[in-house]
Design a protein around this motif. Structure first.
Motif, PDB file in Angstrom:
ATOM      1  N   UNK A  22       0.841  -1.203   0.000  1.00  0.00           N
ATOM      2  CA  UNK A  22       0.000   0.000   0.000  1.00  0.00           C
ATOM      3  C   UNK A  22       0.876   1.253   0.000  1.00  0.00           C
ATOM      4  N   UNK A  23       0.384   2.329  -0.614  1.00  0.00           N
ATOM      5  CA  UNK A  23       1.163   3.573  -0.643  1.00  0.00           C
ATOM      6  C   UNK A  23       1.440   4.110   0.768  1.00  0.00           C
ATOM      7  N   UNK A  24       2.628   4.628   0.959  1.00  0.00           N
ATOM      8  CA  UNK A  24       3.001   5.254   2.225  1.00  0.00           C
ATOM      9  C   UNK A  24       2.725   6.749   2.136  1.00  0.00           C
ATOM     10  N   UNK A  25       1.849   7.223   2.988  1.00  0.00           N
ATOM     11  CA  UNK A  25       1.509   8.649   2.960  1.00  0.00           C
ATOM     12  C   UNK A  25       2.596   9.469   3.649  1.00  0.00           C
ATOM     13  N   UNK A  26       2.764  10.686   3.185  1.00  0.00           N
ATOM     14  CA  UNK A  26       3.703  11.604   3.828  1.00  0.00           C
ATOM     15  C   UNK A  26       5.079  11.636   3.198  1.00  0.00           C
ATOM     16  N   UNK A  27       5.367  10.688   2.304  1.00  0.00           N
ATOM     17  CA  UNK A  27       6.685  10.690   1.652  1.00  0.00           C
ATOM     18  C   UNK A  27       6.739  11.836   0.634  1.00  0.00           C
ATOM     19  N   UNK A  28       7.887  12.460   0.528  1.00  0.00           N
ATOM     20  CA  UNK A  28       8.052  13.601  -0.388  1.00  0.00           C
ATOM     21  C   UNK A  28       8.322  13.104  -1.806  1.00  0.00           C
ATOM     22  N   UNK A  29       7.256  12.792  -2.519  1.00  0.00           N
ATOM     23  CA  UNK A  29       7.406  12.306  -3.894  1.00  0.00           C
ATOM     24  C   UNK A  29       7.956  13.417  -4.775  1.00  0.00           C
ATOM     25  N   UNK A  30       8.788  13.036  -5.689  1.00  0.00           N
ATOM     26  CA  UNK A  30       9.411  14.016  -6.578  1.00  0.00           C
ATOM     27  C   UNK A  30      10.742  14.511  -6.056  1.00  0.00           C
ATOM     28  N   UNK A  31      11.037  14.187  -4.811  1.00  0.00           N
ATOM     29  CA  UNK A  31      12.283  14.658  -4.204  1.00  0.00           C
ATOM     30  C   UNK A  31      13.514  13.957  -4.759  1.00  0.00           C
ATOM     31  N   UNK A  32      14.588  14.712  -4.831  1.00  0.00           N
ATOM     32  CA  UNK A  32      15.886  14.164  -5.240  1.00  0.00           C
ATOM     33  C   UNK A  32      16.845  14.358  -4.064  1.00  0.00           C
ATOM     34  N   UNK A  33      17.496  13.306  -3.598  1.00  0.00           N
ATOM     35  CA  UNK A  33      18.381  13.472  -2.438  1.00  0.00           C
ATOM     36  C   UNK A  33      19.572  14.373  -2.751  1.00  0.00           C
ATOM     37  N   UNK A  91       9.240   0.921   1.347  1.00  0.00           N
ATOM     38  CA  UNK A  91      10.090   0.852   0.154  1.00  0.00           C
ATOM     39  C   UNK A  91       9.952   2.150  -0.615  1.00  0.00           C
ATOM     40  N   UNK A  92      11.073   2.703  -1.026  1.00  0.00           N
ATOM     41  CA  UNK A  92      11.087   3.932  -1.818  1.00  0.00           C
ATOM     42  C   UNK A  92      11.534   3.575  -3.234  1.00  0.00           C
ATOM     43  N   UNK A  93      10.766   4.023  -4.211  1.00  0.00           N
ATOM     44  CA  UNK A  93      11.061   3.691  -5.612  1.00  0.00           C
ATOM     45  C   UNK A  93      11.533   4.951  -6.325  1.00  0.00           C
ATOM     46  N   UNK A  94      12.630   4.823  -7.069  1.00  0.00           N
ATOM     47  CA  UNK A  94      13.243   5.974  -7.742  1.00  0.00           C
ATOM     48  C   UNK A  94      13.262   5.775  -9.249  1.00  0.00           C
ATOM     49  N   UNK A  95      13.085   6.862  -9.959  1.00  0.00           N
ATOM     50  CA  UNK A  95      13.258   6.851 -11.419  1.00  0.00           C
ATOM     51  C   UNK A  95      14.087   8.079 -11.761  1.00  0.00           C
ATOM     52  N   UNK A  96      15.249   7.843 -12.347  1.00  0.00           N
ATOM     53  CA  UNK A  96      16.151   8.942 -12.667  1.00  0.00           C
ATOM     54  C   UNK A  96      16.633   9.678 -11.420  1.00  0.00           C
ATOM     55  N   UNK A  97      16.757   8.972 -10.321  1.00  0.00           N
ATOM     56  CA  UNK A  97      17.232   9.566  -9.077  1.00  0.00           C
ATOM     57  C   UNK A  97      16.162  10.308  -8.299  1.00  0.00           C
ATOM     58  N   UNK A  98      14.943  10.317  -8.825  1.00  0.00           N
ATOM     59  CA  UNK A  98      13.847  11.056  -8.197  1.00  0.00           C
ATOM     60  C   UNK A  98      12.894  10.059  -7.520  1.00  0.00           C
ATOM     61  N   UNK A  99      12.427  10.409  -6.313  1.00  0.00           N
ATOM     62  CA  UNK A  99      11.488   9.536  -5.597  1.00  0.00           C
ATOM     63  C   UNK A  99      10.130   9.584  -6.291  1.00  0.00           C
ATOM     64  N   UNK A 100       9.699   8.449  -6.797  1.00  0.00           N
ATOM     65  CA  UNK A 100       8.440   8.437  -7.557  1.00  0.00           C
ATOM     66  C   UNK A 100       7.335   7.665  -6.840  1.00  0.00           C
ATOM     67  N   UNK A 101       7.672   6.860  -5.840  1.00  0.00           N
ATOM     68  CA  UNK A 101       6.639   6.132  -5.101  1.00  0.00           C
ATOM     69  C   UNK A 101       7.207   5.646  -3.775  1.00  0.00           C
ATOM     70  N   UNK A 102       6.317   5.491  -2.806  1.00  0.00           N
ATOM     71  CA  UNK A 102       6.718   4.945  -1.508  1.00  0.00           C
ATOM     72  C   UNK A 102       5.626   3.987  -1.047  1.00  0.00           C
ATOM     73  N   UNK A 103       6.036   2.842  -0.561  1.00  0.00           N
ATOM     74  CA  UNK A 103       5.080   1.794  -0.202  1.00  0.00           C
ATOM     75  C   UNK A 103       5.353   1.268   1.208  1.00  0.00           C
ATOM     76  N   UNK A 104       4.254   0.765   1.823  1.00  0.00           N
ATOM     77  CA  UNK A 104       4.366  -0.075   3.014  1.00  0.00           C
ATOM     78  C   UNK A 104       4.194  -1.509   2.532  1.00  0.00           C
ATOM     79  N   UNK A 105       5.022  -2.401   3.003  1.00  0.00           N
ATOM     80  CA  UNK A 105       4.934  -3.794   2.562  1.00  0.00           C
ATOM     81  C   UNK A 105       5.359  -4.721   3.694  1.00  0.00           C
ATOM     82  N   UNK A 106       4.981  -5.998   3.554  1.00  0.00           N
ATOM     83  CA  UNK A 106       5.431  -7.013   4.510  1.00  0.00           C
ATOM     84  C   UNK A 106       5.935  -8.267   3.814  1.00  0.00           C
ATOM     85  N   UNK A 107       5.837  -8.265   2.494  1.00  0.00           N
ATOM     86  CA  UNK A 107       6.267  -9.434   1.732  1.00  0.00           C
ATOM     87  C   UNK A 107       7.170  -8.955   0.589  1.00  0.00           C
TER      88      UNK A 107
END
Lengths: 188, 115
Positions: free
Chosen positions: A43-54, A147-163
């Protein structure tokens, strides 16, 4: 007679030691499993700064100079993360997840290093994040397991997972089929 | 004559002492072997795990301290959130360094879970 008696005592002693060791191992595994079936929901993790580049990637996360495309966020204070670490440990060598890195948020460097060593995380690109300051400061994430997913170094999605397998299927499926994960398309 | 008698009496006693010493050594060896085996099997637990227990999805060092989450979050602390497989979310707080320095009134952990 004496030798037989001594041998019997020796066998009994070793038997008792092995029996208690087995009880201990069983107890540890039951505690980690928590007696609850593992959810395959991602499921999506709320509150993550999507679009951010470290600002910068910690050196431990750069495999061959490349930043990870998926970052698993674990914590030494998180019991669910022990189960995730166990799933990662069961992944056979050579059948790993290319582009996957692990951040271990922890209160102290030593505790984090013990978590990494004790759970076999050292074979993945990883970073011990004392206080969770890097992952919280860069992405606003203070939640595990996530889990944080990146595309081109940019945060594009964040998830909560257990598997881990379910997460991998979700991430690779969405990135291969759509170019970007659904969460990012909704956010952008 | 008396000396010969006394010598004749002591010889069988010395002979009986050898098996006794051998038995002691053998049983001592068995005990030492048992201790060594136990030390090998049980001697590899990490120091932190000795006082770490699960609470919800938290992995707490020194829990049940009687402190509140607010008290834990004052002063030097580490707090992180986690979720259980069933969906419950928990706040896991470590005040000072309970996992490193053991449990005390200032080194403790608090877990608070909400569904």
């Amino acid at each position: 007679m004496l030798v037989a008696l001594g041998f019997a005592v020796l066998v009994l002693t070793v038997g008792m030691v092995v029996l208690f060791a087995m009880f201990g191992e069983l107890s540890a595994r039951v505690a980690q499993a928590g007696g609850r079936p593992r959810s395959t929901e991602v499921v999506p993790l709320e509150g993550a700064r999507l679009g951010g580049v470290p600002d910068a990637w910690p050196g431990g996360l750069l495999a061959g100079g490349e930043a990870p495309s998926v970052l698993l966020v674990l914590s030494s204070a998180c019991g669910s993360c022990l189960d995730i670490a166990g799933q990662l440990r069961d992944v056979p060598a050579g059948a790993g997840w290319d582009g996957m890195g692990v951040v271990v948020s922890t209160s102290h460097e030593q505790t984090g290093e013990e978590f990494v060593a004790g759970n076999g995380i050292g074979r993945f690109p990883h970073h011990v994040d004392v206080g969770g300051s890097w992952v919280t400061g860069q992405f606003g994430v203070n939640f595990s397991p996530s889990a944080l997913v990146f595309a081109g170094g940019r945060l594009v999605a964040a998830y909560i997972f257990h598997d881990v397998a379910a997460l991998r299927a979700t991430v690779t499926g969405e990135m291969a089929g759509q170019g970007l994960p659904r969460q990012d398309r909704e956010a952008v | 004559m008396n000396l010969i008698k006394a010598k004749a009496q002591t010889v069988p006693q010395e002979g009986a002492g050898r098996p006794r010493v051998a038995r002691r050594r053998f049983l001592g060896g068995v005990g030492a072997g048992g201790l060594a085996t136990a030390a090998t099997v049980f001697g590899f637990a990490s120091p932190a795990s000795a006082h770490t227990i699960p609470y919800g999805c938290c992995h707490l060092c020194c829990p049940n301290s009687g402190h509140t989450l607010a008290a834990c979050e004052s002063g030097f602390h580490y707090v992180w959130q986690c979720s259980e497989s069933g969906g419950r979310t928990c706040h896991c707080c470590e005040h000072k360094s309970p996992c490193t320095y053991g449990c005390s009134s200032i080194h403790y952990s608090v877990g608070v879970c909400t569904s």
